[in-house]
Design a protein around this motif. Sequence first.
Motif, PDB file in Angstrom:
ATOM      1  N   VAL A  33      13.696 -25.925  -0.628  1.00 50.19           N
ATOM      2  CA  VAL A  33      13.414 -24.710   0.139  1.00 50.19           C
ATOM      3  C   VAL A  33      12.579 -23.716  -0.662  1.00 50.19           C
ATOM      4  CG1 VAL A  33      14.473 -22.615   1.089  1.00 50.19           C
ATOM      5  CG2 VAL A  33      15.430 -24.864   1.638  1.00 50.19           C
ATOM      6  N   ILE A  34      11.547 -23.214  -0.011  1.00 43.65           N
ATOM      7  CA  ILE A  34      10.839 -22.050  -0.540  1.00 43.65           C
ATOM      8  C   ILE A  34      11.402 -20.840   0.183  1.00 43.65           C
ATOM      9  CG2 ILE A  34       8.616 -20.878  -0.689  1.00 43.65           C
ATOM     10  CD1 ILE A  34       7.485 -23.881  -0.353  1.00 43.65           C
ATOM     11  N   LEU A  35      11.979 -19.933  -0.586  1.00 45.53           N
ATOM     12  CA  LEU A  35      12.570 -18.739   0.021  1.00 45.53           C
ATOM     13  C   LEU A  35      11.562 -17.607  -0.120  1.00 45.53           C
ATOM     14  CD1 LEU A  35      14.983 -17.361   1.323  1.00 45.53           C
ATOM     15  CD2 LEU A  35      15.974 -17.038  -0.959  1.00 45.53           C
ATOM     16  N   ASP A  36      10.881 -17.335   0.975  1.00 41.85           N
ATOM     17  CA  ASP A  36       9.798 -16.341   0.977  1.00 41.85           C
ATOM     18  C   ASP A  36      10.379 -14.971   1.322  1.00 41.85           C
ATOM     19  OD1 ASP A  36       7.769 -14.631   1.745  1.00 41.85           O
ATOM     20  OD2 ASP A  36       6.565 -16.194   2.683  1.00 41.85           O
ATOM     21  N   MET A  37      10.351 -14.073   0.364  1.00 43.99           N
ATOM     22  CA  MET A  37      11.024 -12.771   0.530  1.00 43.99           C
ATOM     23  C   MET A  37      10.118 -11.682   1.109  1.00 43.99           C
ATOM     24  SD  MET A  37      14.094 -13.391  -0.505  1.00 43.99           S
ATOM     25  CE  MET A  37      14.839 -11.782  -0.844  1.00 43.99           C
ATOM     26  N   THR A  38       8.915 -12.049   1.495  1.00 43.51           N
ATOM     27  CA  THR A  38       7.936 -11.010   1.837  1.00 43.51           C
ATOM     28  C   THR A  38       8.209 -10.266   3.141  1.00 43.51           C
ATOM     29  OG1 THR A  38       6.513 -12.668   2.865  1.00 43.51           O
ATOM     30  CG2 THR A  38       6.065 -12.129   0.567  1.00 43.51           C
ATOM     31  N   ALA A  39       9.163 -10.764   3.938  1.00 39.83           N
ATOM     32  CA  ALA A  39       9.467 -10.047   5.188  1.00 39.83           C
ATOM     33  C   ALA A  39      10.491  -8.928   4.973  1.00 39.83           C
ATOM     34  CB  ALA A  39       9.975 -11.025   6.246  1.00 39.83           C
ATOM     35  N   MET A  40      11.095  -8.891   3.805  1.00 42.46           N
ATOM     36  CA  MET A  40      12.094  -7.839   3.531  1.00 42.46           C
ATOM     37  C   MET A  40      11.403  -6.621   2.930  1.00 42.46           C
ATOM     38  SD  MET A  40      15.441 -10.072   2.436  1.00 42.46           S
ATOM     39  CE  MET A  40      16.405  -8.609   2.042  1.00 42.46           C
ATOM     40  N   GLN A  41      10.851  -5.808   3.816  1.00 44.20           N
ATOM     41  CA  GLN A  41       9.965  -4.722   3.380  1.00 44.20           C
ATOM     42  C   GLN A  41      10.532  -3.341   3.617  1.00 44.20           C
ATOM     43  OE1 GLN A  41       5.880  -4.986   4.401  1.00 44.20           O
ATOM     44  NE2 GLN A  41       5.757  -7.189   4.040  1.00 44.20           N
ATOM     45  N   VAL A  74      13.463   8.312  -8.396  1.00 45.78           N
ATOM     46  CA  VAL A  74      14.102   7.003  -8.201  1.00 45.78           C
ATOM     47  C   VAL A  74      13.805   6.477  -6.797  1.00 45.78           C
ATOM     48  CG1 VAL A  74      16.260   5.684  -8.397  1.00 45.78           C
ATOM     49  CG2 VAL A  74      16.033   7.840  -9.628  1.00 45.78           C
ATOM     50  N   ALA A  75      13.634   5.160  -6.683  1.00 44.28           N
ATOM     51  CA  ALA A  75      13.458   4.537  -5.365  1.00 44.28           C
ATOM     52  C   ALA A  75      14.352   3.312  -5.254  1.00 44.28           C
ATOM     53  CB  ALA A  75      11.999   4.128  -5.160  1.00 44.28           C
ATOM     54  N   ARG A  76      14.780   3.046  -4.045  1.00 41.19           N
ATOM     55  CA  ARG A  76      15.540   1.822  -3.772  1.00 41.19           C
ATOM     56  C   ARG A  76      14.814   1.099  -2.649  1.00 41.19           C
ATOM     57  NH1 ARG A  76      20.970  -0.363  -5.428  1.00 41.19           N
ATOM     58  NH2 ARG A  76      21.243  -2.092  -3.970  1.00 41.19           N
ATOM     59  N   VAL A  77      14.483  -0.167  -2.886  1.00 36.84           N
ATOM     60  CA  VAL A  77      13.683  -0.913  -1.913  1.00 36.84           C
ATOM     61  C   VAL A  77      14.161  -2.347  -1.808  1.00 36.84           C
ATOM     62  CG1 VAL A  77      11.578   0.450  -2.290  1.00 36.84           C
ATOM     63  CG2 VAL A  77      11.993  -1.559  -3.702  1.00 36.84           C
ATOM     64  N   GLU A  78      13.861  -2.967  -0.673  1.00 36.59           N
ATOM     65  CA  GLU A  78      14.102  -4.400  -0.554  1.00 36.59           C
ATOM     66  C   GLU A  78      13.079  -5.154  -1.392  1.00 36.59           C
ATOM     67  OE1 GLU A  78      16.411  -5.044   3.666  1.00 36.59           O
ATOM     68  OE2 GLU A  78      14.228  -5.276   3.652  1.00 36.59           O
ATOM     69  N   ALA A  79      13.447  -6.366  -1.751  1.00 37.30           N
ATOM     70  CA  ALA A  79      12.657  -7.136  -2.720  1.00 37.30           C
ATOM     71  C   ALA A  79      11.232  -7.436  -2.260  1.00 37.30           C
ATOM     72  CB  ALA A  79      13.376  -8.443  -3.048  1.00 37.30           C
ATOM     73  N   GLY A  80      11.014  -7.499  -0.920  1.00 39.98           N
ATOM     74  CA  GLY A  80       9.693  -7.890  -0.439  1.00 39.98           C
ATOM     75  C   GLY A  80       8.707  -6.742  -0.278  1.00 39.98           C
ATOM     76  N   VAL A  81       9.135  -5.540  -0.635  1.00 39.81           N
ATOM     77  CA  VAL A  81       8.242  -4.381  -0.507  1.00 39.81           C
ATOM     78  C   VAL A  81       7.058  -4.540  -1.460  1.00 39.81           C
ATOM     79  CG1 VAL A  81       8.061  -1.902  -1.002  1.00 39.81           C
ATOM     80  CG2 VAL A  81      10.015  -2.777   0.307  1.00 39.81           C
ATOM     81  N   LYS A  82       5.883  -4.307  -0.924  1.00 44.36           N
ATOM     82  CA  LYS A  82       4.680  -4.404  -1.756  1.00 44.36           C
ATOM     83  C   LYS A  82       4.618  -3.208  -2.706  1.00 44.36           C
ATOM     84  CE  LYS A  82       1.392  -7.064   1.032  1.00 44.36           C
ATOM     85  NZ  LYS A  82       2.396  -7.965   1.608  1.00 44.36           N
ATOM     86  N   LEU A  83       4.154  -3.446  -3.927  1.00 45.18           N
ATOM     87  CA  LEU A  83       4.077  -2.372  -4.920  1.00 45.18           C
ATOM     88  C   LEU A  83       3.210  -1.223  -4.421  1.00 45.18           C
ATOM     89  CD1 LEU A  83       3.702  -4.537  -8.146  1.00 45.18           C
ATOM     90  CD2 LEU A  83       5.776  -3.572  -7.148  1.00 45.18           C
ATOM     91  N   ALA A  84       2.119  -1.533  -3.768  1.00 50.11           N
ATOM     92  CA  ALA A  84       1.220  -0.482  -3.285  1.00 50.11           C
ATOM     93  C   ALA A  84       1.905   0.368  -2.219  1.00 50.11           C
ATOM     94  CB  ALA A  84      -0.064  -1.099  -2.734  1.00 50.11           C
ATOM     95  N   ALA A  85       2.742  -0.264  -1.384  1.00 51.97           N
ATOM     96  CA  ALA A  85       3.447   0.483  -0.335  1.00 51.97           C
ATOM     97  C   ALA A  85       4.460   1.438  -0.946  1.00 51.97           C
ATOM     98  CB  ALA A  85       4.142  -0.492   0.622  1.00 51.97           C
ATOM     99  N   THR A 132       4.890  -8.129  -4.667  1.00 52.90           N
ATOM    100  CA  THR A 132       6.131  -7.500  -4.217  1.00 52.90           C
ATOM    101  C   THR A 132       6.928  -7.015  -5.421  1.00 52.90           C
ATOM    102  OG1 THR A 132       7.441  -9.525  -4.358  1.00 52.90           O
ATOM    103  CG2 THR A 132       6.251  -9.143  -2.284  1.00 52.90           C
ATOM    104  N   ILE A 133       7.804  -6.065  -5.153  1.00 49.50           N
ATOM    105  CA  ILE A 133       8.618  -5.515  -6.241  1.00 49.50           C
ATOM    106  C   ILE A 133       9.576  -6.579  -6.794  1.00 49.50           C
ATOM    107  CG2 ILE A 133      10.248  -4.501  -4.576  1.00 49.50           C
ATOM    108  CD1 ILE A 133       9.374  -2.852  -7.884  1.00 49.50           C
ATOM    109  N   GLY A 134      10.149  -7.392  -5.909  1.00 47.81           N
ATOM    110  CA  GLY A 134      11.065  -8.444  -6.367  1.00 47.81           C
ATOM    111  C   GLY A 134      10.349  -9.448  -7.255  1.00 47.81           C
ATOM    112  N   GLY A 135       9.148  -9.811  -6.859  1.00 46.14           N
ATOM    113  CA  GLY A 135       8.359 -10.746  -7.655  1.00 46.14           C
ATOM    114  C   GLY A 135       7.970 -10.157  -8.996  1.00 46.14           C
TER     115      GLY A 135
END
Lengths: 403, 403
Positions: free
Chosen positions: A97-105, A114-125, A148-151
């Motif tokens: 399985v490839i677990l693609d986290m990019t939809a968790m934005q 301080v910020a709290r974000v889901e793993a798929g949030v893009k750094l630029a966003a 993404t921040i998680g990546g």
Amino acid sequence: MTPATQFNIDGLINSLAGIEIIQERSQLVKLSQDYHSFSPILVSQLAGKVGDIAVRPINQTEVLKVAAACARYKIPVTVRGAGTGNYGQCVPRHGGVILDMTAMQNICWVKLGVARVEAGVKLAALDKKARSIGWEMRMTPSTYRTATIGGFVAGGSGGIGSIQYGLMGDRGNLLALQVVTLEEEPRVIELRGDDVQKVNHAWGINGIITEVEIPLGAAYPWAELIVTFDKFMMGARFGQALASSDGIIKKEISIFADPIGQYFTALREYIPEGKQAVFLMIAESSLELLPGLIKQFDGEITYQKAAQDAEKGLRLAEYTWNHTTLHARTADSSITYLQSIFPADNLQTIEHMYHHFGDEVMMHLEFIRARGAVGALYNRRTSQRDYALSRRTWGIYCKSSQL
Amino acid sequence: MTPATQFNIDGLINSLAGIEIIQERSQLVKLSQDYHSFSPILVSQLAGKVGDIAVRPINQTEVLKVAAACARYKIPVTVRGAGTGNYGQCVPRHGGVILDMTAMQNICWVKLGVARVEAGVKLAALDKKARSIGWEMRMTPSTYRTATIGGFVAGGSGGIGSIQYGLMGDRGNLLALQVVTLEEEPRVIELRGDDVQKVNHAWGINGIITEVEIPLGAAYPWAELIVTFDKFMMGARFGQALASSDGIIKKEISIFADPIGQYFTALREYIPEGKQAVFLMIAESSLELLPGLIKQFDGEITYQKAAQDAEKGLRLAEYTWNHTTLHARTADSSITYLQSIFPADNLQTIEHMYHHFGDEVMMHLEFIRARGAVGALYNRRTSQRDYALSRRTWGIYCKSSQL
């Protein structure tokens, strides 16, 4: 031809009703890649590795379902964000399985510092949101538009901003990680403080990062400049002097030996042939101090963009760090790189290496702060062979890549 | 008895119609002092030095008149702000005019990251104004409540905040100075960029600073903490480790060897006898990382105040830098101090000195950033004698005062 799989993919699919699944071969091939193609060694080692299926959860509940099902069916999981890494971390070596986290934005919240974000949030966003209240990402890779921040937490280490705040792994640059375990009854674990280091930079192999709590830096208006030098070591010495000027607020100091600048097509007019180029991001309130320092090292400003204009169009940051390699490889795909860490007397060592390798290697330095001191990470580039010149001492890092 | 003067004071007074003049003896004595009383050497050397007259201009036009008249009558001028320095810079060694700049309190403007103010503006007033738009003074002495910006530039060097931004003399921490020359036809000179160093930290002897343009730092919410340690070197090592943690945003790291903490009457309940005390100002977003680090060095948090409460009442900053000496001298006026700068391997040197001097000297370390690296300025205190242990090497400072 799709190779046969050893895993019970049908069973898995039945467990994941309602969750987005990707099985189309060309998409799977794409989702099984990252930028390890920069490396002639990894390209051959990872050739043909493709996941059997990709899953794209939209929230933690769906991640828990995927984790439970994969554990039950003993299917390997490769977690990925945007796949902008260079070391094969996103390649499913054993399929599965490839677990693609990019939809968790979801950006959960951004407050003072301080910020709290889901793993798929893009750094630029995240950066854009933070800047709207006077803060910004402390550091970003050159891939911040897509990464993404998680990546970044799982597979990156630092970047633009590290001259001010050090690397992501330095105490204080990551406040908390929420992780889902890979078990038949998966747990949600909140790692805080020093405990984040258990999962930080572990490529997703010991837990699925679902949320990240990250400290922000104060958002300065960053001007962008290109300064050119006749001699490489003058550029390097200028970089060290600027890095060591504690009263000058800076976000990026990149030194490119000739002819690296010639690979930057859109910027070629600012980098005459034969010149060494230094790319800078400097707080506007520090700009007035720059000409005096540049003069000391016989440099010349060839490009300058005010902070408000730097938001638009071409951005120098996208030519730094490993985007340098990307631009060079666009012109010549035989180019590769090697990162090195150098001792505290790095300018002497760098000078020695610069002359030792001559035309074969093109030097690229990135200055960062490490353990309370500033120094250069450095990238040597060569199309011929690899050199391992890695060494680390107190407080000074150099990073080297080879074209 | 007022001693006879050699200067034409009457002529001067006639030239200064409309400008505030002070001739009352007790006021003149007061305006001829600063805190050089900390030094048993300066006290005897500067005893009895009193100005003939004090002049308090309210704007640049008045300063020009004073400068012209003093030049014409060849009367020496001693410029002063609040007189909080410790080195006799405000004492009129040859009598003449005391030029009191404290009435020039106009904040010309404060914008993103930069402020322009008249020389007599109090540091606390500028800081308050800057904080209202998200910025703050990059560094302040412990006397920030009373000290003026002109006095700080002319006679100070750094302070609370220097762990982040270095010293005032570091390139970038001062953007411009407006100076009036002491000539029969005085000129107004605007020094910008590196040229500010011509007048920076020159005690007002080569020009009257009338306006200062100064870069600001991003205003973090600063929590205040006291951490205690059984052993001095554990406190010192903790301080160095915290100073070197690039991801932890900090404004102040002060280490006080036992029994210095006992002089801090209002804080004694937080510093048990026999304990070494570390005073900290840390960004709230970095607080979570502190306990892990403190534990490594066997420390204990005994006092913690949130940023919003720290604005009110007792402030730890007022026990640091040379306020430490002030508090100690309140209990025992025989105490004095000596500042030292130490080499990069400062912890070993400090440890050596700590054991070498024993009870005779009480160690006080102030951590600062210098030339891109962090280290400790250190203060040795003794009531017995002075030691000159000053030495400086790459990037590390220690400062020592003696009680």
